[in-house]
Scaffold this motif. Structure first.
Motif, mmCIF file in Angstrom:
data_model
loop_
_atom_site.group_PDB
_atom_site.id
_atom_site.type_symbol
_atom_site.label_atom_id
_atom_site.label_comp_id
_atom_site.label_asym_id
_atom_site.label_seq_id
_atom_site.Cartn_x
_atom_site.Cartn_y
_atom_site.Cartn_z
ATOM 1 N N ALA A 52 13.642 60.338 -4.933
ATOM 2 C CA ALA A 52 13.189 61.100 -3.975
ATOM 3 C C ALA A 52 13.061 60.521 -2.530
ATOM 4 O O ALA A 52 13.654 61.302 -1.474
ATOM 5 N N TRP A 53 12.801 59.313 -2.563
ATOM 6 C CA TRP A 53 12.946 58.621 -1.234
ATOM 7 C C TRP A 53 14.448 58.589 -0.520
ATOM 8 O O TRP A 53 14.716 58.796 0.508
ATOM 9 N N LYS A 54 15.200 58.067 -1.534
ATOM 10 C CA LYS A 54 16.617 58.269 -1.165
ATOM 11 C C LYS A 54 17.313 59.563 -0.807
ATOM 12 O O LYS A 54 17.861 59.645 0.544
ATOM 13 N N SER A 55 16.602 60.598 -1.340
ATOM 14 C CA SER A 55 17.019 61.974 -1.054
ATOM 15 C C SER A 55 16.538 62.392 0.371
ATOM 16 O O SER A 55 17.127 62.972 1.261
ATOM 17 N N SER A 56 15.302 61.845 0.851
ATOM 18 C CA SER A 56 14.511 62.148 1.817
ATOM 19 C C SER A 56 15.371 61.273 3.108
ATOM 20 O O SER A 56 15.676 61.999 4.115
ATOM 21 N N LEU A 57 15.839 60.207 2.888
ATOM 22 C CA LEU A 57 16.744 59.379 3.894
ATOM 23 C C LEU A 57 18.033 60.111 4.101
ATOM 24 O O LEU A 57 18.438 60.621 5.294
ATOM 25 N N ARG A 58 18.539 60.582 3.208
ATOM 26 C CA ARG A 58 19.909 61.219 3.205
ATOM 27 C C ARG A 58 19.687 62.590 4.106
ATOM 28 O O ARG A 58 20.799 63.231 4.496
ATOM 29 N N ALA A 59 18.546 63.245 3.470
ATOM 30 C CA ALA A 59 18.410 64.686 4.220
ATOM 31 C C ALA A 59 18.081 64.411 5.781
ATOM 32 O O ALA A 59 18.577 65.209 6.544
ATOM 33 N N GLY A 60 17.536 63.245 6.122
ATOM 34 C CA GLY A 60 17.292 63.050 7.570
ATOM 35 C C GLY A 60 18.664 62.900 8.243
ATOM 36 O O GLY A 60 19.011 63.214 9.214
ATOM 37 N N LEU A 61 19.564 62.151 7.468
ATOM 38 C CA LEU A 61 21.070 61.909 7.892
ATOM 39 C C LEU A 61 21.514 63.336 8.167
ATOM 40 O O LEU A 61 22.259 63.374 9.255
ATOM 41 N N LEU A 82 26.458 65.887 2.712
ATOM 42 C CA LEU A 82 25.798 67.212 2.544
ATOM 43 C C LEU A 82 25.918 67.349 0.845
ATOM 44 O O LEU A 82 25.070 67.835 0.322
ATOM 45 N N ALA A 83 27.109 67.119 0.492
ATOM 46 C CA ALA A 83 27.468 67.305 -0.976
ATOM 47 C C ALA A 83 26.566 66.496 -1.800
ATOM 48 O O ALA A 83 26.194 66.782 -2.920
ATOM 49 N N LEU A 84 26.519 65.253 -1.307
ATOM 50 C CA LEU A 84 25.737 64.074 -2.262
ATOM 51 C C LEU A 84 24.056 64.655 -2.054
ATOM 52 O O LEU A 84 23.634 64.406 -2.879
ATOM 53 N N LEU A 85 23.781 65.073 -1.006
ATOM 54 C CA LEU A 85 22.558 65.703 -0.743
ATOM 55 C C LEU A 85 22.088 66.727 -1.850
ATOM 56 O O LEU A 85 21.178 66.907 -2.633
ATOM 57 N N GLN A 86 22.920 67.630 -1.772
ATOM 58 C CA GLN A 86 22.807 68.862 -2.816
ATOM 59 C C GLN A 86 22.967 68.304 -4.306
ATOM 60 O O GLN A 86 22.144 68.689 -5.052
ATOM 61 N N ASN A 87 23.804 67.239 -4.562
ATOM 62 C CA ASN A 87 23.981 66.698 -6.054
ATOM 63 C C ASN A 87 22.403 66.291 -6.100
ATOM 64 O O ASN A 87 21.761 66.437 -7.353
ATOM 65 N N GLU A 88 21.744 65.285 -5.472
ATOM 66 C CA GLU A 88 20.746 64.855 -5.564
ATOM 67 C C GLU A 88 19.518 65.803 -5.793
ATOM 68 O O GLU A 88 18.724 65.610 -6.640
ATOM 69 N N ASP A 98 19.764 69.036 -6.627
ATOM 70 C CA ASP A 98 19.715 69.796 -7.939
ATOM 71 C C ASP A 98 19.360 69.105 -8.917
ATOM 72 O O ASP A 98 18.642 69.461 -9.924
ATOM 73 N N ALA A 99 19.689 67.730 -9.068
ATOM 74 C CA ALA A 99 19.173 66.791 -10.223
ATOM 75 C C ALA A 99 17.568 66.929 -10.063
ATOM 76 O O ALA A 99 16.849 66.844 -11.076
ATOM 77 N N ILE A 100 17.278 66.691 -9.003
ATOM 78 C CA ILE A 100 15.545 66.723 -9.000
ATOM 79 C C ILE A 100 15.072 68.080 -9.296
ATOM 80 O O ILE A 100 13.960 68.148 -9.821
ATOM 81 N N ALA A 101 15.610 69.087 -8.760
ATOM 82 C CA ALA A 101 15.146 70.584 -9.157
ATOM 83 C C ALA A 101 15.238 70.572 -10.594
ATOM 84 O O ALA A 101 14.335 71.373 -11.247
ATOM 85 N N GLU A 102 16.165 70.210 -11.355
ATOM 86 C CA GLU A 102 16.340 70.526 -12.809
ATOM 87 C C GLU A 102 15.360 69.835 -13.517
ATOM 88 O O GLU A 102 14.688 70.085 -14.383
ATOM 89 N N ALA A 103 15.072 68.485 -12.930
ATOM 90 C CA ALA A 103 13.883 67.641 -13.560
ATOM 91 C C ALA A 103 12.592 68.222 -13.469
ATOM 92 O O ALA A 103 11.629 68.345 -14.423
ATOM 93 N N ILE A 104 12.326 68.843 -12.269
ATOM 94 C CA ILE A 104 11.036 69.363 -11.922
ATOM 95 C C ILE A 104 10.786 70.638 -12.853
ATOM 96 O O ILE A 104 9.737 70.935 -13.425
ATOM 97 N N GLU A 105 11.924 71.453 -12.631
ATOM 98 C CA GLU A 105 11.455 72.877 -13.639
ATOM 99 C C GLU A 105 11.529 72.691 -15.079
ATOM 100 O O GLU A 105 11.204 73.667 -15.411
ATOM 101 N N THR A 106 12.161 71.776 -15.369
ATOM 102 C CA THR A 106 11.817 71.199 -17.054
ATOM 103 C C THR A 106 10.820 70.457 -17.594
ATOM 104 O O THR A 106 10.337 70.029 -18.592
#
Length: 411
Positions: free
Chosen positions: A121-130, A142-148, A150-158
């Motif tokens: 989560a925090w790594k994605s937050s820093l990348r989002a700031g970048l 941007l692609a790395l942020l989307q991949n991260e 996507d993985a978080i969204a899947e984990a939350i939804e399941t």
């Protein structure tokens, strides 16, 4: 006599410092005047190994050291785009450190969505700031942020719980909030609504698991359902309240108003925060650090940023001015440190608080009324200082009288 004189001088100096200029600024497009010097000192400390030093004191010391440094740089660039190139370099360096073996070491490898929620989560937050300061121009980031995300969204939804585990069997709701924030930033930068449903789902589920004592997002949540939650605490509220305005302004406003009512207090007139809500006592731990009459120093430091974000500037300024008096700042060779840089993570937290601002939200999350600190808030400190000074003054007067008497006898 020398000791008493030095004590009197120190107390007098401290009281005078309470009338110094606040290091904060009111507008989100202004840069705090000493921020660059603070960042220079933080970078020098990191290069000297302060992150590894902090790792010896608490489990995420290395990670948080580089995280706070990177986030502060991207928020500086949001205030002043002329710092974008330097902020980009610093943020990438910090991301490399978070991705390193040392950065990943404390976190469970197999825990979804990848080394557990705190780490990803925090790594994605820093990348989002970048990504935000680059305005999405770096397609690789941007692609790395989307991949991260996507993985978080899947984990939350399941998941049965909106508060995913950071370590095996342990979940802190505040660890999920930076991930939700990263999704919101991705959609803002790209103009997509890729994560709208995930964010709405998380907000619904989280709202059903509020701390029943305060109606705030809780400090801890049991797994796997997340239904049994722990009482809200200031340390984790500081993390969530900083990011909630960008996620859902109306919810952020509601949470801040409750928080302000249950946690904000004073110590000798100076605004500060209780670690536990009024009416509940508890002890400090690795998250909060030691408590002073129930007050949390670490949460109070971060409250400078939260108060700025929600428009409570008089609260932020009073805390900041007190911090400048207590923290013993020292600037040399273009670097500003507090108490000689004894606790590097503390300097990083102060800098991170000084630069706080919403990334997306305007003022929709502001409370109905601002909290105005009395112009007389310093007088309680002066009164106590006078009591402290009295023995020194009495000793010095007596010493002077004895000296004069001895001189008269000799004559």
């Amino acid at each position: 006599m020398v000791v008493w004189g030095l004590l009197a001088l120190a107390v007098f100096y401290f009281n005078v410092r309470l009338y110094g200029t606040s290091p904060l600024v009111k507008e989100v497009d202004q840069v705090p005047p000493e921020l660059v010097a603070q960042l220079a000192a933080s970078r020098a400390a990191l290069d000297a190994g302060s992150a590894s030093q902090m790792q010896e004191h608490f489990p995420e010391g290395f990670y948080f050291s580089y995280l706070f440094h990177g986030l502060t740089w991207v928020e500086l660039a949001m205030r002043d785009p002329t710092y974008t190139d330097q902020a980009t370099d610093e943020a990438k360096l910090c991301l490399d450190k978070l991705n390193s073996a040392q950065g990943r070491r404390p976190f469970p490898v197999q825990l979804p969505p990848g080394h557990g929620m705190f780490y990803c989560a925090w790594k994605s937050s820093l990348r989002a700031g970048l990504v935000m300061v680059q305005q999405g121009s770096d397609v690789d980031q941007l692609a790395l942020l989307q991949n991260e995300c996507d993985a978080i969204a899947e984990a939350i939804e399941t998941s049965q719980t909106p508060f995913l585990a950071s370590y095996y069997g342990s979940a802190w709701p505040c660890d999920t909030v930076p991930a939700i924030h990263a999704m919101r930033v991705y959609d803002h930068v790209t103009g997509e609504n890729r994560y709208d449903e995930t964010i709405d789902h998380w907000l619904r589920e989280a709202s059903q698991r509020l701390d029943p004592e305060t109606s705030l997002l809780p400090h801890t949540a049991e797994l796997p359902s997340g239904q049994a939650v722990g009482v809200a605490r200031a340390t984790s509220q500081m993390i969530m309240l900083r990011l909630l305005p960008d996620i859902e302004p109306a919810f952020a406003k509601q949470q801040y108003e409750i928080f302000r009512e249950r946690f904000q207090t004073t110590l000798l007139g100076a605004p500060c925060l209780l670690e536990y809500p009024t009416g509940i006592s508890g002890s400090g731990d690795v998250d909060s650090g030691p408590l002073i009459f129930g007050r949390s120093l670490s949460a109070t430091v971060l409250m400078m940023g939260i108060a700025q974000i929600y428009g409570d500037h008089s609260v932020a300024d009073a805390i900041a001015v007190t911090g400048e008096a207590v923290g013993l700042p020292w600037t040399t060779h273009g670097q500003k440190q507090y108490a000689g840089g004894i606790l590097p993570i503390g300097d990083l937290m102060v800098t991170y608080a000084h630069v706080a601002r919403p990334w997306i939200a305007k003022q929709e999350h502001y409370p109905e009324s601002m909290h105005h600190v009395s112009a007389w808030w310093r007088w309680s400190i002066h009164a106590v200082s006078t009591i402290v000074l009295l023995p020194a003054v009495v000793y010095l007067v007596c010493w002077r009288m004895r000296s004069a008497k001895g001189t008269n006898v000799e004559e």
